[in-house]
Design an enzyme around this catalytic site. Sequence first.
Site, mmCIF file in Angstrom:
data_model
loop_
_atom_site.group_PDB
_atom_site.id
_atom_site.type_symbol
_atom_site.label_atom_id
_atom_site.label_comp_id
_atom_site.label_asym_id
_atom_site.label_seq_id
_atom_site.Cartn_x
_atom_site.Cartn_y
_atom_site.Cartn_z
ATOM 1 N N HIS A 48 0.810 -1.219 0.000
ATOM 2 C CA HIS A 48 0.000 0.000 0.000
ATOM 3 C C HIS A 48 0.847 1.275 0.000
ATOM 4 O O HIS A 48 0.708 2.104 -0.900
ATOM 5 C CB HIS A 48 -0.998 -0.032 1.161
ATOM 6 C CG HIS A 48 -1.675 1.269 1.406
ATOM 7 N ND1 HIS A 48 -2.537 1.845 0.492
ATOM 8 C CD2 HIS A 48 -1.579 2.143 2.436
ATOM 9 C CE1 HIS A 48 -2.951 3.012 0.970
ATOM 10 N NE2 HIS A 48 -2.378 3.217 2.144
ATOM 11 N N HIS A 72 3.754 7.107 5.079
ATOM 12 C CA HIS A 72 2.550 7.821 5.498
ATOM 13 C C HIS A 72 1.693 7.090 6.537
ATOM 14 O O HIS A 72 0.966 7.713 7.288
ATOM 15 C CB HIS A 72 1.696 8.228 4.283
ATOM 16 C CG HIS A 72 0.807 7.144 3.745
ATOM 17 N ND1 HIS A 72 1.210 6.281 2.764
ATOM 18 C CD2 HIS A 72 -0.457 6.776 4.050
ATOM 19 C CE1 HIS A 72 0.235 5.441 2.484
ATOM 20 N NE2 HIS A 72 -0.808 5.714 3.255
ATOM 21 N N GLU A 76 0.582 6.274 12.271
ATOM 22 C CA GLU A 76 -0.766 5.864 12.653
ATOM 23 C C GLU A 76 -0.823 4.393 13.062
ATOM 24 O O GLU A 76 -1.491 4.045 14.018
ATOM 25 C CB GLU A 76 -1.708 6.116 11.458
ATOM 26 C CG GLU A 76 -3.096 5.571 11.643
ATOM 27 C CD GLU A 76 -4.139 6.664 11.605
ATOM 28 O OE1 GLU A 76 -3.758 7.833 11.454
ATOM 29 O OE2 GLU A 76 -5.328 6.335 11.738
ATOM 30 N N ASP A 77 -0.119 3.553 12.339
ATOM 31 C CA ASP A 77 -0.340 2.110 12.483
ATOM 32 C C ASP A 77 0.814 1.311 13.085
ATOM 33 O O ASP A 77 0.691 0.111 13.274
ATOM 34 C CB ASP A 77 -0.638 1.481 11.103
ATOM 35 C CG ASP A 77 -1.918 2.017 10.500
ATOM 36 O OD1 ASP A 77 -2.744 2.533 11.258
ATOM 37 O OD2 ASP A 77 -2.074 1.915 9.275
ATOM 38 N N ASP A 153 -2.914 8.031 -1.554
ATOM 39 C CA ASP A 153 -3.344 7.021 -0.576
ATOM 40 C C ASP A 153 -4.769 6.561 -0.902
ATOM 41 O O ASP A 153 -5.080 5.374 -0.956
ATOM 42 C CB ASP A 153 -3.264 7.677 0.814
ATOM 43 C CG ASP A 153 -3.900 6.855 1.911
ATOM 44 O OD1 ASP A 153 -3.499 5.695 2.081
ATOM 45 O OD2 ASP A 153 -4.793 7.396 2.604
ATOM 46 N N ASP A 274 -18.508 13.422 -27.933
ATOM 47 C CA ASP A 274 -17.127 13.242 -27.500
ATOM 48 C C ASP A 274 -16.910 11.949 -26.721
ATOM 49 O O ASP A 274 -15.997 11.853 -25.920
ATOM 50 C CB ASP A 274 -16.655 14.452 -26.682
ATOM 51 C CG ASP A 274 -17.389 14.576 -25.353
ATOM 52 O OD1 ASP A 274 -18.478 13.973 -25.226
ATOM 53 O OD2 ASP A 274 -16.874 15.263 -24.457
#
Length: 503
Positions: A48, A72, A76-77, A153, A274
Amino acid sequence: MPQEQILLDKASARFNDYQINRIRKALILAKKAHSKQKRLSGENYIYHPLETALLLEDLKLDADTIIAGILHDTVEDTEVDLSRIKKDFGKDVAHLVEGVTKLSKIRLKKSWFGIGKKKLEEIPEFERQVETLRKMLLSTSKDIRVIFIKLADRIHNIRTLDSVPPESQVRIATETLDIYATLADRLGIGQWRGELEDLSFKYIYPDEYSKLSLRMGRILKRKKNEVEKAKKLLMKFLIKSNIKVIDVHGRVKRIYSLWMKLKRYDNDLSSIFDLVALRVIVENEEDCYRTLGIIHDHWRPLPDRIKDYIALPKPNGYQSIHTTVAGPGGKIIEIQIRDKKMHEKAEQGIAAHWYYENIKPRKKSLFFSRTKKPQPIPKYIGQWFKELSSWQKNIKDLTELKDNYQFDFFKDRIFIYTPQGDVKDLPMGATPIDFAFSVHSEVGNRCIGAKANGKIISLSHELANGDVVEILTTKKNKKANKDWLRFVKTSVARNHIRRSQKN
Ligand code: MN
């Protein structure tokens, strides 16, 4: 891992050894930190952040952004904390990771989704909530690169939405469509906007999606030959006139934007010219106009269908000339003409601007901003900021921008959550009483206490951005307290308090 190698190969073509080493170091840290985690799909978690970083690399953003993309989710994790990131990668990367981490709590509340997305669209309060969340996202970010990382993300998350429980799919897809795709659009990043919209569309309106893709498939099969024929002829015309052609390709309209357009055309596909367009990319602006002339020499243009977005760019900076002609065999076809730079801008939007700076070798410096000279703001970014600032009426001047990454349009606003996850947009310095009256006049009148993030606070307490505020009320009928007038900040609260005295 193939993604890791692809990322390093692509980055090596742009950055010096110093930056490549930092990227390698970030990869080692992220792999170690996420080593025991899996995605819901069962894949190793590291895929990820790697995919996120690859999307940022494709937008050719600076090394700090790529590194922050890799890291990133670590704060948090995982065990990794911000001080570690700051020590190893500098304060800019730490700020970016911190910014992305903060954004993770900005979301649509679950209870909106009991009634189905179609009904939601009819509720004005929902639209207001979505707009407030967009503002909140920007106000929390401060650095435009945080938004890029968050968008990347989200793209990877929505690509893998199949493995998320069905009850969450519609909520996440709606958030993606209404908040993130809209932001990508306002930033002019066409390729990201398109992917975010199409993938969300599939989850929010599965029936419409599958019906329309079938219809589209049938027409495209038929159109393929027409477009090929037109393409070959056009190449011949242009080469004969000595125009350097960078690329000619058929572009198929994105399914979500087709769906939106069909709503305006009574669902009549035959009136949409289009669906497939021929896109010509030439060297420079002058050649765009010459190309237009050559096309009209050979193929009769349809009246009122020539759009010059070069002279009059769209608000997000998009530039191209569009014309619809009766092509080979009298078949109607739209042709879009643009030069290299316009094409890059249409695909990458505001991010394309940094490309030219980043390929230059730069001095070794931990902090990207230190080596960065202030650049004049290009016209289309100016337009973009104007667009954004229409959200915030008090913006004084574009020169308020410290440098191109920084913005602070909402510095005098704070965003406060209700315990149910609704967001209220309040001025800086607002108190629980202002918040209570923004929810409902009776909540204000009956207020006897307040909690911020679970802790009791005084009623004159200045709230901070992102606080979750709970108002304690009495069941009894009660007047607002006149003394509150001494500290409230909003006219809504003031008016309600005064009115309550008269009753
Ligand atoms: Mn993530």
